[in-house]
Design a protein around this motif. Structure first.
Motif, PDB file in Angstrom:
ATOM      1  N   LEU A  13       0.929  -1.170  -0.073  1.00 51.28           N
ATOM      2  CA  LEU A  13       0.029   0.021  -0.006  1.00 51.28           C
ATOM      3  C   LEU A  13       0.859   1.096  -0.102  1.00 51.28           C
ATOM      4  O   LEU A  13       0.494   2.272  -0.708  1.00 51.28           O
ATOM      5  CB  LEU A  13      -0.917  -0.137   1.343  1.00 51.28           C
ATOM      6  CG  LEU A  13      -2.120  -0.899   1.180  1.00 51.28           C
ATOM      7  CD1 LEU A  13      -2.900  -1.202   2.446  1.00 51.28           C
ATOM      8  CD2 LEU A  13      -3.027  -0.705  -0.053  1.00 51.28           C
ATOM      9  N   SER A  14       1.919   1.233   0.599  1.00 55.67           N
ATOM     10  CA  SER A  14       2.643   2.598   0.672  1.00 55.67           C
ATOM     11  C   SER A  14       3.456   2.766  -0.690  1.00 55.67           C
ATOM     12  O   SER A  14       3.554   3.780  -0.866  1.00 55.67           O
ATOM     13  CB  SER A  14       3.940   2.192   1.874  1.00 55.67           C
ATOM     14  OG  SER A  14       4.911   3.321   1.703  1.00 55.67           O
ATOM     15  N   GLY A  15       3.910   1.472  -1.173  1.00 62.18           N
ATOM     16  CA  GLY A  15       4.406   1.582  -2.667  1.00 62.18           C
ATOM     17  C   GLY A  15       3.427   2.088  -3.562  1.00 62.18           C
ATOM     18  O   GLY A  15       3.714   3.099  -4.562  1.00 62.18           O
ATOM     19  N   PHE A  16       2.164   1.803  -3.384  1.00 65.77           N
ATOM     20  CA  PHE A  16       1.108   2.219  -4.241  1.00 65.77           C
ATOM     21  C   PHE A  16       0.861   3.645  -4.272  1.00 65.77           C
ATOM     22  O   PHE A  16       0.803   4.224  -5.114  1.00 65.77           O
ATOM     23  CB  PHE A  16      -0.270   1.394  -4.080  1.00 65.77           C
ATOM     24  CG  PHE A  16      -1.622   2.112  -4.425  1.00 65.77           C
ATOM     25  CD1 PHE A  16      -1.817   1.756  -5.898  1.00 65.77           C
ATOM     26  CD2 PHE A  16      -2.268   3.118  -3.918  1.00 65.77           C
ATOM     27  CE1 PHE A  16      -2.758   2.385  -6.589  1.00 65.77           C
ATOM     28  CE2 PHE A  16      -3.590   3.268  -4.688  1.00 65.77           C
ATOM     29  CZ  PHE A  16      -3.739   3.291  -6.073  1.00 65.77           C
ATOM     30  N   VAL A  17       0.847   4.078  -2.977  1.00 65.28           N
ATOM     31  CA  VAL A  17       0.580   5.473  -2.618  1.00 65.28           C
ATOM     32  C   VAL A  17       2.055   6.474  -3.231  1.00 65.28           C
ATOM     33  O   VAL A  17       1.626   7.079  -3.849  1.00 65.28           O
ATOM     34  CB  VAL A  17       0.540   5.938  -1.086  1.00 65.28           C
ATOM     35  CG1 VAL A  17       0.597   7.404  -1.188  1.00 65.28           C
ATOM     36  CG2 VAL A  17      -0.631   5.272  -0.698  1.00 65.28           C
ATOM     37  N   SER A  18       2.946   5.676  -3.060  1.00 66.93           N
ATOM     38  CA  SER A  18       4.194   6.730  -3.781  1.00 66.93           C
ATOM     39  C   SER A  18       4.109   6.405  -5.360  1.00 66.93           C
ATOM     40  O   SER A  18       4.347   7.547  -6.135  1.00 66.93           O
ATOM     41  CB  SER A  18       5.630   5.922  -3.574  1.00 66.93           C
ATOM     42  OG  SER A  18       5.838   5.790  -1.929  1.00 66.93           O
ATOM     43  N   ILE A  19       3.813   5.323  -5.824  1.00 68.61           N
ATOM     44  CA  ILE A  19       3.628   5.227  -7.450  1.00 68.61           C
ATOM     45  C   ILE A  19       2.575   6.347  -7.778  1.00 68.61           C
ATOM     46  O   ILE A  19       2.766   7.099  -8.911  1.00 68.61           O
ATOM     47  CB  ILE A  19       3.332   3.884  -7.817  1.00 68.61           C
ATOM     48  CG1 ILE A  19       4.498   2.813  -7.698  1.00 68.61           C
ATOM     49  CG2 ILE A  19       2.931   3.984  -9.217  1.00 68.61           C
ATOM     50  CD1 ILE A  19       4.029   1.468  -7.810  1.00 68.61           C
ATOM     51  N   LYS A  20       1.422   6.249  -7.323  1.00 64.22           N
ATOM     52  CA  LYS A  20       0.465   6.977  -7.574  1.00 64.22           C
ATOM     53  C   LYS A  20       0.621   8.769  -7.437  1.00 64.22           C
ATOM     54  O   LYS A  20       0.390   9.311  -8.381  1.00 64.22           O
ATOM     55  CB  LYS A  20      -0.779   6.832  -6.431  1.00 64.22           C
ATOM     56  CG  LYS A  20      -2.146   7.866  -6.625  1.00 64.22           C
ATOM     57  CD  LYS A  20      -3.139   7.641  -5.507  1.00 64.22           C
ATOM     58  CE  LYS A  20      -2.592   8.400  -4.366  1.00 64.22           C
ATOM     59  NZ  LYS A  20      -3.590   9.389  -3.768  1.00 64.22           N
ATOM     60  N   ARG A  21       1.368   9.104  -6.571  1.00 61.75           N
ATOM     61  CA  ARG A  21       1.904  10.498  -6.478  1.00 61.75           C
ATOM     62  C   ARG A  21       2.932  10.698  -7.564  1.00 61.75           C
ATOM     63  O   ARG A  21       2.854  11.820  -8.285  1.00 61.75           O
ATOM     64  CB  ARG A  21       2.610  10.758  -5.090  1.00 61.75           C
ATOM     65  CG  ARG A  21       1.403  10.846  -3.987  1.00 61.75           C
ATOM     66  CD  ARG A  21       2.074  11.264  -2.599  1.00 61.75           C
ATOM     67  NE  ARG A  21       1.139  11.359  -1.566  1.00 61.75           N
ATOM     68  CZ  ARG A  21       1.459  11.162  -0.421  1.00 61.75           C
ATOM     69  NH1 ARG A  21       2.423  10.395   0.146  1.00 61.75           N
ATOM     70  NH2 ARG A  21       0.515  10.992   0.429  1.00 61.75           N
ATOM     71  N   ALA A  22       3.780   9.773  -7.796  1.00 63.14           N
ATOM     72  CA  ALA A  22       5.157  10.027  -8.644  1.00 63.14           C
ATOM     73  C   ALA A  22       4.359  10.161 -10.066  1.00 63.14           C
ATOM     74  O   ALA A  22       4.859  10.902 -10.785  1.00 63.14           O
ATOM     75  CB  ALA A  22       6.148   8.848  -8.608  1.00 63.14           C
ATOM     76  N   LEU A  23       3.792   9.285 -10.384  1.00 66.23           N
ATOM     77  CA  LEU A  23       3.000   9.268 -11.827  1.00 66.23           C
ATOM     78  C   LEU A  23       1.818  10.223 -11.988  1.00 66.23           C
ATOM     79  O   LEU A  23       1.415  10.328 -13.141  1.00 66.23           O
ATOM     80  CB  LEU A  23       2.792   7.699 -12.132  1.00 66.23           C
ATOM     81  CG  LEU A  23       3.922   6.816 -12.261  1.00 66.23           C
ATOM     82  CD1 LEU A  23       3.345   5.410 -12.606  1.00 66.23           C
ATOM     83  CD2 LEU A  23       4.750   7.253 -13.053  1.00 66.23           C
ATOM     84  N   VAL A  31      -7.896   2.821  -9.940  1.00 68.59           N
ATOM     85  CA  VAL A  31      -8.564   1.919  -9.748  1.00 68.59           C
ATOM     86  C   VAL A  31      -8.469   0.588 -10.185  1.00 68.59           C
ATOM     87  O   VAL A  31      -8.349  -0.528  -9.914  1.00 68.59           O
ATOM     88  CB  VAL A  31     -10.175   2.481 -10.011  1.00 68.59           C
ATOM     89  CG1 VAL A  31     -11.169   1.183 -10.120  1.00 68.59           C
ATOM     90  CG2 VAL A  31     -10.765   3.383  -9.245  1.00 68.59           C
ATOM     91  N   ALA A  32      -7.791   0.759 -11.888  1.00 67.69           N
ATOM     92  CA  ALA A  32      -7.274  -0.438 -12.354  1.00 67.69           C
ATOM     93  C   ALA A  32      -6.261  -1.299 -11.816  1.00 67.69           C
ATOM     94  O   ALA A  32      -6.285  -2.349 -11.608  1.00 67.69           O
ATOM     95  CB  ALA A  32      -6.794   0.254 -13.829  1.00 67.69           C
ATOM     96  N   MET A  33      -5.375  -0.470 -11.069  1.00 66.53           N
ATOM     97  CA  MET A  33      -4.260  -0.985 -10.542  1.00 66.53           C
ATOM     98  C   MET A  33      -4.915  -1.994  -9.225  1.00 66.53           C
ATOM     99  O   MET A  33      -4.030  -2.904  -8.883  1.00 66.53           O
ATOM    100  CB  MET A  33      -3.229  -0.003  -9.966  1.00 66.53           C
ATOM    101  CG  MET A  33      -1.920  -0.173  -9.448  1.00 66.53           C
ATOM    102  SD  MET A  33      -0.787   0.842  -9.220  1.00 66.53           S
ATOM    103  CE  MET A  33       0.745  -0.179  -8.284  1.00 66.53           C
ATOM    104  N   LEU A  34      -5.651  -1.060  -8.431  1.00 67.48           N
ATOM    105  CA  LEU A  34      -6.241  -1.784  -7.176  1.00 67.48           C
ATOM    106  C   LEU A  34      -6.908  -2.840  -7.721  1.00 67.48           C
ATOM    107  O   LEU A  34      -6.956  -4.072  -6.961  1.00 67.48           O
ATOM    108  CB  LEU A  34      -7.072  -0.850  -6.263  1.00 67.48           C
ATOM    109  CG  LEU A  34      -6.155   0.261  -5.905  1.00 67.48           C
ATOM    110  CD1 LEU A  34      -7.050   1.331  -4.933  1.00 67.48           C
ATOM    111  CD2 LEU A  34      -5.157  -0.178  -4.609  1.00 67.48           C
ATOM    112  N   MET A  35      -7.745  -2.967  -8.728  1.00 65.62           N
ATOM    113  CA  MET A  35      -8.372  -3.950  -9.149  1.00 65.62           C
ATOM    114  C   MET A  35      -7.468  -5.066  -9.570  1.00 65.62           C
ATOM    115  O   MET A  35      -7.834  -6.348  -9.091  1.00 65.62           O
ATOM    116  CB  MET A  35      -9.410  -3.661 -10.200  1.00 65.62           C
ATOM    117  CG  MET A  35     -10.554  -2.637 -10.004  1.00 65.62           C
ATOM    118  SD  MET A  35     -11.773  -3.589  -8.876  1.00 65.62           S
ATOM    119  CE  MET A  35     -12.304  -4.813  -9.715  1.00 65.62           C
TER     120      MET A  35
END
Length: 139
Positions: A13-23, A31-35
């Motif tokens: 989840l921490s990685g997801f938040v970092s990727i989400k912000r960076a990109l 949503v597609a990534m979480l799915m």
């Protein structure tokens, strides 16, 4: 065991938040990534419980959002009528007194519903990105 799984999940989840912000991912990309992650996760009672809680939370928002939307429309109509006169609007949306009565009724029901929602779900009710209970109290 369970603690190790939790640490791994927190890392994901921490990685997801970092990727989400960076990109600067769009909500659809998020949503597609979480799915994709959910498709590859195993079922657990905790997952089912979490889903059930979220489902109830969002279902309980629907009538509040409908009332808030109607309230905004009634307020708009009353504003037009006060600016241009009661007969200026010919949409058949009722007269000043009827709309004023409806607004009072909507305010009471909506404030009561918002308070119940916020108590039950331990979170503020948002409408159009605003804390709507606070918006109503300020108006």
């Amino acid at each position: 065991g369970e603690k190790g799984s939790r640490v791994k999940m927190d890392g994901i989840l921490s990685g997801f938040v970092s990727i989400k912000r960076a990109l600067e991912m769009t909500p659809l990309e998020q949503v597609a990534m979480l799915m994709k992650l959910l498709q590859h996760s195993t079922f657990s009672p905790n997952l089912a419980s979490c889903y059930s809680e979220l489902e109830q939370k969002y279902k309980s928002q629907l009538p509040l959002k409908k009332m808030a939307s109607r309230r905004e429309f009634v307020r708009y109509r009353l504003g037009v009528m006060s600016r241009f006169g009661e007969n200026s609007a010919t949409t058949g949306e009722g007269n000043w007194d009827a709309l004023t009565d409806e607004l009072v009724s909507l305010d009471k029901g909506l404030l009561r519903g918002i308070e119940e929602y916020e108590r039950k779900h331990r979170t503020v009710f948002l409408f159009e990105g605003r804390e709507y209970g606070e918006v109503m109290r300020r108006e």
